[in-house]
Design a protein around this motif. Sequence first.
Motif, PDB file in Angstrom:
ATOM      1  N   HIS A  23     -10.130 -21.609  17.423  1.00  0.00           N
ATOM      2  CA  HIS A  23     -10.911 -22.737  17.605  1.00  0.00           C
ATOM      3  C   HIS A  23     -10.534 -24.102  16.866  1.00  0.00           C
ATOM      4  N   TYR A  24     -10.382 -23.963  15.659  1.00  0.00           N
ATOM      5  CA  TYR A  24     -10.110 -25.395  15.063  1.00  0.00           C
ATOM      6  C   TYR A  24      -8.563 -25.730  15.212  1.00  0.00           C
ATOM      7  N   THR A  25      -7.631 -24.471  15.022  1.00  0.00           N
ATOM      8  CA  THR A  25      -6.391 -24.829  15.248  1.00  0.00           C
ATOM      9  C   THR A  25      -5.867 -25.295  16.546  1.00  0.00           C
ATOM     10  N   ALA A  55     -12.399 -34.968   3.474  1.00  0.00           N
ATOM     11  CA  ALA A  55     -13.240 -33.691   3.168  1.00  0.00           C
ATOM     12  C   ALA A  55     -13.244 -32.565   4.386  1.00  0.00           C
ATOM     13  N   GLY A  56     -13.459 -31.454   4.334  1.00  0.00           N
ATOM     14  CA  GLY A  56     -13.240 -30.426   5.312  1.00  0.00           C
ATOM     15  C   GLY A  56     -12.482 -30.827   6.492  1.00  0.00           C
ATOM     16  N   CYS A  57     -11.325 -30.868   6.374  1.00  0.00           N
ATOM     17  CA  CYS A  57     -10.269 -31.181   7.224  1.00  0.00           C
ATOM     18  C   CYS A  57      -9.926 -30.124   8.061  1.00  0.00           C
ATOM     19  N   GLY A  58     -10.407 -28.865   7.954  1.00  0.00           N
ATOM     20  CA  GLY A  58     -10.152 -27.716   8.859  1.00  0.00           C
ATOM     21  C   GLY A  58      -8.662 -27.460   9.066  1.00  0.00           C
ATOM     22  N   ALA A  59      -8.236 -27.327  10.167  1.00  0.00           N
ATOM     23  CA  ALA A  59      -6.879 -27.145  10.597  1.00  0.00           C
ATOM     24  C   ALA A  59      -6.145 -28.347  10.898  1.00  0.00           C
ATOM     25  N   GLY A  60      -6.846 -29.579  10.410  1.00  0.00           N
ATOM     26  CA  GLY A  60      -6.047 -30.726  10.429  1.00  0.00           C
ATOM     27  C   GLY A  60      -6.200 -31.649  11.789  1.00  0.00           C
ATOM     28  N   ARG A  61      -7.314 -31.413  12.683  1.00  0.00           N
ATOM     29  CA  ARG A  61      -7.267 -32.331  13.667  1.00  0.00           C
ATOM     30  C   ARG A  61      -7.320 -33.773  13.394  1.00  0.00           C
ATOM     31  N   VAL A  62      -8.450 -34.191  12.395  1.00  0.00           N
ATOM     32  CA  VAL A  62      -8.246 -35.595  12.124  1.00  0.00           C
ATOM     33  C   VAL A  62      -7.062 -36.232  11.187  1.00  0.00           C
ATOM     34  N   PHE A  77      -8.734 -32.000   2.255  1.00  0.00           N
ATOM     35  CA  PHE A  77      -9.186 -30.629   1.355  1.00  0.00           C
ATOM     36  C   PHE A  77     -10.181 -29.995   2.408  1.00  0.00           C
ATOM     37  N   ASP A  78     -10.190 -28.738   2.231  1.00  0.00           N
ATOM     38  CA  ASP A  78     -11.168 -27.710   2.999  1.00  0.00           C
ATOM     39  C   ASP A  78     -11.328 -26.645   1.843  1.00  0.00           C
ATOM     40  N   PHE A  79     -12.463 -25.855   1.963  1.00  0.00           N
ATOM     41  CA  PHE A  79     -12.660 -24.701   1.115  1.00  0.00           C
ATOM     42  C   PHE A  79     -12.233 -23.357   1.947  1.00  0.00           C
ATOM     43  N   ALA A  80     -11.638 -23.599   3.221  1.00  0.00           N
ATOM     44  CA  ALA A  80     -11.372 -22.190   3.993  1.00  0.00           C
ATOM     45  C   ALA A  80      -9.768 -22.182   3.968  1.00  0.00           C
ATOM     46  N   GLU A  82      -7.669 -20.257   5.107  1.00  0.00           N
ATOM     47  CA  GLU A  82      -6.893 -20.059   6.354  1.00  0.00           C
ATOM     48  C   GLU A  82      -6.747 -21.258   7.159  1.00  0.00           C
ATOM     49  N   LEU A  83      -7.883 -22.285   7.076  1.00  0.00           N
ATOM     50  CA  LEU A  83      -7.506 -23.361   8.194  1.00  0.00           C
ATOM     51  C   LEU A  83      -6.588 -24.478   7.195  1.00  0.00           C
ATOM     52  N   ILE A  84      -6.683 -24.492   5.963  1.00  0.00           N
ATOM     53  CA  ILE A  84      -5.738 -25.137   5.267  1.00  0.00           C
ATOM     54  C   ILE A  84      -4.359 -24.912   5.616  1.00  0.00           C
ATOM     55  N   VAL A 103      -7.105 -26.739  -1.251  1.00  0.00           N
ATOM     56  CA  VAL A 103      -8.172 -25.808  -1.061  1.00  0.00           C
ATOM     57  C   VAL A 103      -9.349 -26.503  -2.335  1.00  0.00           C
ATOM     58  N   ALA A 104     -10.528 -26.914  -1.654  1.00  0.00           N
ATOM     59  CA  ALA A 104     -11.169 -27.300  -2.694  1.00  0.00           C
ATOM     60  C   ALA A 104     -12.704 -27.354  -1.901  1.00  0.00           C
ATOM     61  N   ASP A 105     -13.746 -27.060  -2.796  1.00  0.00           N
ATOM     62  CA  ASP A 105     -15.290 -27.100  -2.278  1.00  0.00           C
ATOM     63  C   ASP A 105     -15.824 -28.382  -2.535  1.00  0.00           C
ATOM     64  N   ALA A 106     -16.089 -29.195  -1.401  1.00  0.00           N
ATOM     65  CA  ALA A 106     -16.909 -30.724  -1.438  1.00  0.00           C
ATOM     66  C   ALA A 106     -17.909 -30.847  -2.534  1.00  0.00           C
ATOM     67  N   THR A 107     -18.549 -29.533  -2.963  1.00  0.00           N
ATOM     68  CA  THR A 107     -19.684 -29.947  -3.736  1.00  0.00           C
ATOM     69  C   THR A 107     -18.931 -29.684  -5.120  1.00  0.00           C
ATOM     70  N   MET A 126     -15.534 -35.540   8.762  1.00  0.00           N
ATOM     71  CA  MET A 126     -15.935 -35.520   9.930  1.00  0.00           C
ATOM     72  C   MET A 126     -16.198 -34.513  10.822  1.00  0.00           C
ATOM     73  N   PHE A 127     -16.840 -34.339  11.970  1.00  0.00           N
ATOM     74  CA  PHE A 127     -17.368 -33.270  12.981  1.00  0.00           C
ATOM     75  C   PHE A 127     -18.263 -32.341  12.116  1.00  0.00           C
ATOM     76  N   ASN A 128     -19.151 -33.124  11.318  1.00  0.00           N
ATOM     77  CA  ASN A 128     -20.386 -32.264  10.938  1.00  0.00           C
ATOM     78  C   ASN A 128     -20.218 -31.485   9.717  1.00  0.00           C
ATOM     79  N   MET A 131     -22.800 -31.279   7.123  1.00  0.00           N
ATOM     80  CA  MET A 131     -23.935 -30.480   7.402  1.00  0.00           C
ATOM     81  C   MET A 131     -23.903 -28.969   7.519  1.00  0.00           C
ATOM     82  N   GLN A 132     -22.659 -28.489   7.075  1.00  0.00           N
ATOM     83  CA  GLN A 132     -22.362 -27.220   7.053  1.00  0.00           C
ATOM     84  C   GLN A 132     -22.642 -26.639   5.740  1.00  0.00           C
ATOM     85  N   ILE A 133     -22.986 -27.564   4.951  1.00  0.00           N
ATOM     86  CA  ILE A 133     -23.456 -27.136   3.621  1.00  0.00           C
ATOM     87  C   ILE A 133     -24.646 -26.872   3.411  1.00  0.00           C
TER      88      ILE A 133
HETATM   89  C1  LIG Z   1     -16.824 -28.404  11.887  1.00  0.00           C
HETATM   90  S1  LIG Z   1     -15.455 -27.860  10.864  1.00  0.00           S
HETATM   91  C2  LIG Z   1     -14.540 -29.628  11.333  1.00  0.00           C
HETATM   92  C3  LIG Z   1     -12.990 -29.251  10.909  1.00  0.00           C
HETATM   93  C4  LIG Z   1     -12.341 -30.463  11.183  1.00  0.00           C
HETATM   94  N1  LIG Z   1     -12.674 -31.632  10.429  1.00  0.00           N
HETATM   95  C5  LIG Z   1     -12.136 -30.849  12.664  1.00  0.00           C
HETATM   96  O1  LIG Z   1     -12.849 -31.725  12.955  1.00  0.00           O
HETATM   97  O2  LIG Z   1     -11.662 -30.298  13.406  1.00  0.00           O
HETATM   98  C6  LIG Z   1     -16.001 -28.126   9.285  1.00  0.00           C
HETATM   99  C7  LIG Z   1     -15.218 -27.951   8.220  1.00  0.00           C
HETATM  100  O3  LIG Z   1     -15.673 -28.326   7.164  1.00  0.00           O
HETATM  101  C8  LIG Z   1     -15.338 -27.409   5.959  1.00  0.00           C
HETATM  102  N2  LIG Z   1     -16.363 -27.318   4.878  1.00  0.00           N
HETATM  103  C9  LIG Z   1     -17.792 -26.932   5.067  1.00  0.00           C
HETATM  104  N3  LIG Z   1     -18.208 -26.908   3.863  1.00  0.00           N
HETATM  105  C10 LIG Z   1     -17.298 -27.194   2.841  1.00  0.00           C
HETATM  106  C11 LIG Z   1     -17.266 -27.366   1.713  1.00  0.00           C
HETATM  107  N4  LIG Z   1     -18.292 -27.245   0.779  1.00  0.00           N
HETATM  108  N5  LIG Z   1     -16.046 -27.785   0.981  1.00  0.00           N
HETATM  109  C12 LIG Z   1     -14.981 -28.016   1.701  1.00  0.00           C
HETATM  110  N6  LIG Z   1     -14.967 -27.834   2.989  1.00  0.00           N
HETATM  111  C13 LIG Z   1     -16.011 -27.458   3.552  1.00  0.00           C
HETATM  112  C14 LIG Z   1     -15.362 -26.087   6.802  1.00  0.00           C
HETATM  113  O4  LIG Z   1     -14.285 -24.876   6.216  1.00  0.00           O
HETATM  114  C15 LIG Z   1     -14.682 -26.564   8.297  1.00  0.00           C
HETATM  115  O5  LIG Z   1     -13.128 -26.750   8.238  1.00  0.00           O
END
Ligand SMILES: C[S@@+](CC[C@H](N)C(=O)[O-])C[C@H]1O[C@@H](n2cnc3c(N)ncnc32)[C@H](O)[C@@H]1O
Length: 255
Positions: A23-25, A55-62, A77-80, A82-84, A103-107, A126-128, A131-133
């Motif tokens: 999905h994100y790729t 932060a939370g760049c996922g597969a790099g869309r932004v 950075f992103d903590f997933a 596979e997405l990095i 690869v890093a955790d935002a917290t 970006m893209f919430n 709020m996924q924490i």
């Molecule tokens: C909805 S996706 C958005 C991905 C990308 N920014 C985009 O717009 O396509 C949210 C991203 O935030 C990352 N994420 C969530 N909690 C995180 C954390 N604590 N540290 C780093 N990344 C985190 C997820 O792994 C995911 O890639």
Amino acid sequence: MEKQKINAATVRADFNALPSIIHYTRAAHELGLWKSERILIERYFPNREAPLLEAGCGAGRVTIGLWQLGYHNLTAFDFAEELIDQARSLAAERNADAVRFVVADATDLKTCHLLDDKLFGGALFMFNGLMQIPGKENRRSALRELHRVCAGDAPLIFTTHDRDYSETERELWRAETKRWVRGEQDPRLVEFGDRYFEDEAGRTFMHLPDRREILEDLAAAGWRPTFDAMRTEVAQESRAVRAFSDECRFWVAHK
Ligand SMILES: C[S@@+](CC[C@H](N)C(=O)[O-])C[C@H]1O[C@@H](n2cnc3c(N)ncnc32)[C@H](O)[C@@H]1O
């Protein structure tokens, strides 16, 4: 058997799972920046030379969208992991190898030296992603960490899904309030406002705040809110963007 509460490991595993990777790729390759994102990025990040942190760049869309707009001093950075991996391979394909992916955790950004040895001129979540924490204190930790690694007056842009935006949403949340009062909510949820659902992007945890909650979180982390508006107030998005993502609220805060 008691169901386990959702935590960072749950969310990370969900983002590292195949449906989410696809999905994100796909979005990173095909969708790119939304019109609203571009408008706000260009408004609040006028200096394309400034070091930016995504932060939370996922597969790099932004990330790749930023690169194509001429922002070349980028750390994402992103903590997933596979997405990095996907983001790195897309960057190589689009001649954006100079982006630093981590690869890093935002917290807790202290464990990553790349994020700790410079001050950024701005940050994006970006893209919430914020709020996924799971857990209010963890979201505040992420806001504090971004504040710590940003220079004075740096902007932060992020989005949320409003809990009380539409009458349909308010109706759903009234029913959810009753479930919480009776103790009948999904036992995996951490707080009122949380959702855990499954669709074509895989399993998704999302906290839906109201506006006041975000204002309190920003204040607790030292950020000064400077702008917020629903996406439709910023730009009319294409059908493809609307299919990828529901209406959301953009937030801009300054250090
Ligand atoms: C909805 S996706 C958005 C991905 C990308 N920014 C985009 O717009 O396509 C949210 C991203 O935030 C990352 N994420 C969530 N909690 C995180 C954390 N604590 N540290 C780093 N990344 C985190 C997820 O792994 C995911 O890639």
